[in-house]
Design a protein around this motif. Structure first.
Motif, PDB file in Angstrom:
ATOM      1  N   LEU A  37       7.212   6.592  -1.817  1.00 42.74           N
ATOM      2  CA  LEU A  37       6.870   6.744  -3.119  1.00 42.74           C
ATOM      3  C   LEU A  37       7.285   8.342  -3.222  1.00 42.74           C
ATOM      4  CD1 LEU A  37       5.635   5.509  -5.701  1.00 42.74           C
ATOM      5  CD2 LEU A  37       3.637   6.874  -5.434  1.00 42.74           C
ATOM      6  N   SER A  38       8.319   8.399  -3.926  1.00 42.13           N
ATOM      7  CA  SER A  38       9.152   9.762  -4.344  1.00 42.13           C
ATOM      8  C   SER A  38       9.188  10.189  -5.612  1.00 42.13           C
ATOM      9  CB  SER A  38      10.337   9.913  -3.446  1.00 42.13           C
ATOM     10  OG  SER A  38      10.443   9.225  -1.985  1.00 42.13           O
ATOM     11  N   SER A  58      -0.820   9.815 -13.179  1.00 43.18           N
ATOM     12  CA  SER A  58       0.291  10.345 -13.907  1.00 43.18           C
ATOM     13  C   SER A  58       1.538   9.702 -12.984  1.00 43.18           C
ATOM     14  CB  SER A  58       0.339  11.953 -13.765  1.00 43.18           C
ATOM     15  OG  SER A  58       1.712  12.259 -13.812  1.00 43.18           O
ATOM     16  N   ASP A  59       1.403   9.464 -11.717  1.00 44.19           N
ATOM     17  CA  ASP A  59       2.511   8.969 -11.043  1.00 44.19           C
ATOM     18  C   ASP A  59       2.600   7.520 -11.390  1.00 44.19           C
ATOM     19  OD1 ASP A  59       3.193  10.726  -9.505  1.00 44.19           O
ATOM     20  OD2 ASP A  59       2.181  10.338  -7.725  1.00 44.19           O
ATOM     21  N   GLY A  81      11.493   8.206  -8.856  1.00 47.23           N
ATOM     22  CA  GLY A  81      11.822   7.898  -7.199  1.00 47.23           C
ATOM     23  C   GLY A  81      12.616   6.738  -7.271  1.00 47.23           C
ATOM     24  N   MET A  82      13.316   6.265  -8.334  1.00 50.00           N
ATOM     25  CA  MET A  82      14.183   5.211  -8.285  1.00 50.00           C
ATOM     26  C   MET A  82      15.511   5.191  -7.268  1.00 50.00           C
ATOM     27  SD  MET A  82      13.740   3.501 -12.034  1.00 50.00           S
ATOM     28  CE  MET A  82      14.676   1.866 -11.685  1.00 50.00           C
ATOM     29  N   ARG A 137       1.039  -1.149  -0.086  1.00 46.74           N
ATOM     30  CA  ARG A 137       0.176  -0.178  -0.092  1.00 46.74           C
ATOM     31  C   ARG A 137       0.714   1.281  -0.126  1.00 46.74           C
ATOM     32  NH1 ARG A 137      -4.656  -0.998   4.376  1.00 46.74           N
ATOM     33  NH2 ARG A 137      -5.042   1.152   4.023  1.00 46.74           N
ATOM     34  N   ILE A 138       0.472   2.184  -0.926  1.00 43.62           N
ATOM     35  CA  ILE A 138       1.235   3.414  -0.993  1.00 43.62           C
ATOM     36  C   ILE A 138       1.372   4.405   0.343  1.00 43.62           C
ATOM     37  CG2 ILE A 138       1.680   5.733  -2.192  1.00 43.62           C
ATOM     38  CD1 ILE A 138       0.928   4.244  -4.820  1.00 43.62           C
ATOM     39  N   SER A 139       0.346   4.178   0.960  1.00 44.03           N
ATOM     40  CA  SER A 139       0.216   5.039   2.162  1.00 44.03           C
ATOM     41  C   SER A 139       1.340   4.383   3.310  1.00 44.03           C
ATOM     42  CB  SER A 139      -1.285   4.948   2.934  1.00 44.03           C
ATOM     43  OG  SER A 139      -1.519   3.265   3.092  1.00 44.03           O
ATOM     44  N   LYS A 140       1.585   3.215   3.026  1.00 43.10           N
ATOM     45  CA  LYS A 140       2.733   2.666   4.055  1.00 43.10           C
ATOM     46  C   LYS A 140       3.944   2.263   3.319  1.00 43.10           C
ATOM     47  CE  LYS A 140      -0.967   0.397   6.876  1.00 43.10           C
ATOM     48  NZ  LYS A 140      -0.730   1.306   7.970  1.00 43.10           N
ATOM     49  N   TYR A 141       4.458   3.139   2.143  1.00 45.25           N
ATOM     50  CA  TYR A 141       5.623   2.884   1.526  1.00 45.25           C
ATOM     51  C   TYR A 141       6.177   4.063   1.051  1.00 45.25           C
ATOM     52  CZ  TYR A 141       8.024   0.271  -2.364  1.00 45.25           C
ATOM     53  OH  TYR A 141       8.888  -0.306  -2.993  1.00 45.25           O
TER      54      TYR A 141
END
Length: 566
Positions: free
Chosen positions: A8-9, A516-517, A30-31, A2-6
């Motif tokens: 992602l930049s 977009s992301d 964000g790599m 889940r992105i909320s717990k990850y």
């Protein structure tokens, strides 16, 4: 996940320090993040790609009987001094001194160390052949780090080493690794070309480079296709501009400017020409006369004789004879600058500008030349025999392409085993030096190469084999619809149980930002869950590579995705 717990930049704007497409997209998605010049942190999204590629490489190496191990990054400096590569590598070697004042280097490669290890561990021909490989961080103190991870100071590499008692055994393993590398790049989805290469930095007899075509590449390849047979020749490498004694691979400032000017690349075909050396008359101002003529063309001796520059009978020179006359080997530098050499160029070439030049059919590495600027006051006459015009129909013409070197394999033979006195017992009881092969893949570099070949104006386009996530779930108005919430988490948990690498965008973000992301990151498949389609008991499926979408019934979405991932 889940992105909320990850983490992602993503970045919206184009990074100011990034010039190449791969560098820009790796930062934006964000790599990676830059720590210092040529040094990067792999963020979670990037590390997942690294791990996926390592998995493919590891599986293919194990499939051919490779044995995985790992050697220390720190190597005693005397190992490199003993092999002679301490001076050869020069300032590219990172050096460090411990508390006991002992000097070590951070290894850019491990030939010396692996040979010392094998010397102690392998004693009989019955233990051979053997292939050992490792996946490890390497170090190189680049004079000018550039292009993100394409040329960095710290990089991830798979290197393998094979040991043998006979040349035939070494050749067999070399061929196996050659085919294995092709299989690896096919599984990754990378388009490559293979070119016979120089063994100078590593030693040995034969080597091949695996090159990925890219507009951001630092190498220049000449590619011809005659009768459906592709010929690839390496012209030069941009990195050689910063090294000494590279006259054979880089000679012309004009060719360097051509390499860095995209408008010139591929606008016209480049012909291959060769230099043929002849002995001049006694008491002449010149000691050698060089002919510049299209490759494989027949020479009209009578026309050359009319210049009154040559001995009679005409004497063609080989490199040994040239060295005896000049006191050094013949290179483009000598042809351009030496007062002892006169250049005759075939009249048919006078209207052309760029050529690939080959010296006496001996150079594997060619050089791009500009007749207008690289030579001073040559003689232009008709030196090509045109009586049989059909002879010239098969003259190769080349297109120039930039490329990124992503792998290199070498037949080292006995170079390192001789230096280290590493021997093994043969079946007859006598001892022989190990014969060695060396096989490297730039793990981090080929990620950049893949992006260079697979992107659009929205971002990266990963395939399912190496993507950080295979599927992303994009719920519309997740917090405001209980139906959307229920279906989202049902599908998400089901995918997790099926071991599908799935990402759930559970952020409270606008739909446009979410889309977009995910397009920027390049996840192959998206499942869009909305009230509109749930009312029809369906979800929307979208494929990144071609931007196509389908409406799929909820009860069929799992089978649908599984079939896509096969």
């Amino acid at each position: 996940m889940r992105i909320s717990k990850y983490i992602l930049s993503t970045i919206r704007e184009k990074p100011s320090e990034a010039e190449t497409i791969s560098h820009q997209l790796m930062l934006k998605s964000g790599m990676i993040r830059k720590i210092s010049s040529g040094i990067y942190t792999w963020l979670p999204i990037g590390l997942r790609v690294v791990n996926n590629i390592q998995k493919i490489v590891r599986e293919e190496m194990l499939k051919i009987g490779g044995i995985e191990f790992i050697m220390p990054m720190l190597q005693p400096i005397e190992f490199w001094d003993h092999s002679g590569r301490l001076n050869q590598y020069g300032k590219e070697l990172f050096k460090t001194i411990d508390r006991n004042k002992k000097t070590f280097i951070l290894g850019p490669t491990h030939e010396e160390l692996i040979t010392k290890i094998i010397k102690k561990e392998i004693y009989s021909y019955k233990q051979l052949p053997i292939i050992l490989f490792q996946i490890q961080t390497k170090f190189r103190d680049e004079i000018r780090p550039r292009s993100g991870i394409i040329r960095s100071r710290e990089f991830i590499m798979k290197d393998a080493y094979s040991f043998h008692t006979t040349s035939s055994s070494l050749q067999k393993t070399y061929d196996i690794l050659y085919r294995t590398y092709i299989s690896i790049f096919n599984k990754i989805g990378l388009k490559i070309v293979i070119v016979e290469a120089n063994c100078e930095s590593m030693g040995g007899t034969i080597s091949h480079e695996f090159q990925a075509l890219s507009k951001s590449g630092e190498d220049l390849l000449a590619i011809s296709n005659q009768n459906n047979i592709t010929t690839v020749k390496k012209v030069f490498s941009i990195k050689n501009k910063f090294k000494k004694n590279k006259q054979k691979t880089f000679n012309s400032t004009e060719s360097f400017s051509l390499l860095n000017n995209n408008k010139n690349i591929n606008l016209k075909k480049i012909k291959l020409v060769q230099i043929i050396s002849l002995k001049s008359k006694k008491n002449s101002l010149f000691k050698i006369v060089c002919l510049l003529i299209e490759k494989n063309s027949e020479i009209d001796i009578s026309n050359i004789r009319m210049t009154d520059l040559l001995t009679t009978p005409i004497k063609f020179l080989n490199q040994k004879e040239i060295f005896k006359i000049l006191g050094k080997n013949l290179g483009l530098k000598e042809i351009k600058n030496s007062l002892l050499i006169k250049l005759i160029i075939d009249q048919s070439l006078i209207s052309e500008k760029y050529f690939l030049i080959q010296l006496n059919n001996e150079d594997k590495f060619l050089t791009l030349i500009n007749l207008k600027k690289d030579f001073i006051k040559p003689i232009f006459i008709n030196i090509k025999n045109t009586m049989n015009k059909n002879k010239y129909l098969n003259q190769e013409e080349f297109n120039l392409h930039k490329s990124i070197e992503i792998a290199h394999i070498f037949k080292l033979e006995k170079k390192y085993s001789r230096m280290i006195n590493a021997k093994v017992k043969k079946s007859n009881g006598s001892s022989t030096f190990f014969k060695m092969g060396c096989y490297g893949i730039g793990i981090s570099r080929l990620i950049a190469a893949f992006i260079e070949q697979n992107y659009d104006n929205r971002g990266i386009i990963w395939n399912k084999s190496i993507a950080p996530f295979q599927v992303v779930i994009l719920p519309i108005n997740l917090k405001n619809s209980s139906n959307v919430q229920k279906m989202t988490f049902f599908i998400y948990e089901k995918f997790k149980k099926e071991n599908i690498n799935v990402l759930l965008d559970d952020r409270d973000e606008q739909v446009g930002v979410m889309f977009s992301d995910m397009e920027l990151i390049g996840i192959p498949y998206s499942i869009i869950i909305s009230k509109r389609y749930l009312s029809k008991n369906s979800v929307e499926f979208k494929e990144r590579i071609n931007n196509t979408s389908f409406i799929v019934p909820v009860d069929k979405i799992f089978t649908f995705i599984k079939n896509k991932l096969i």
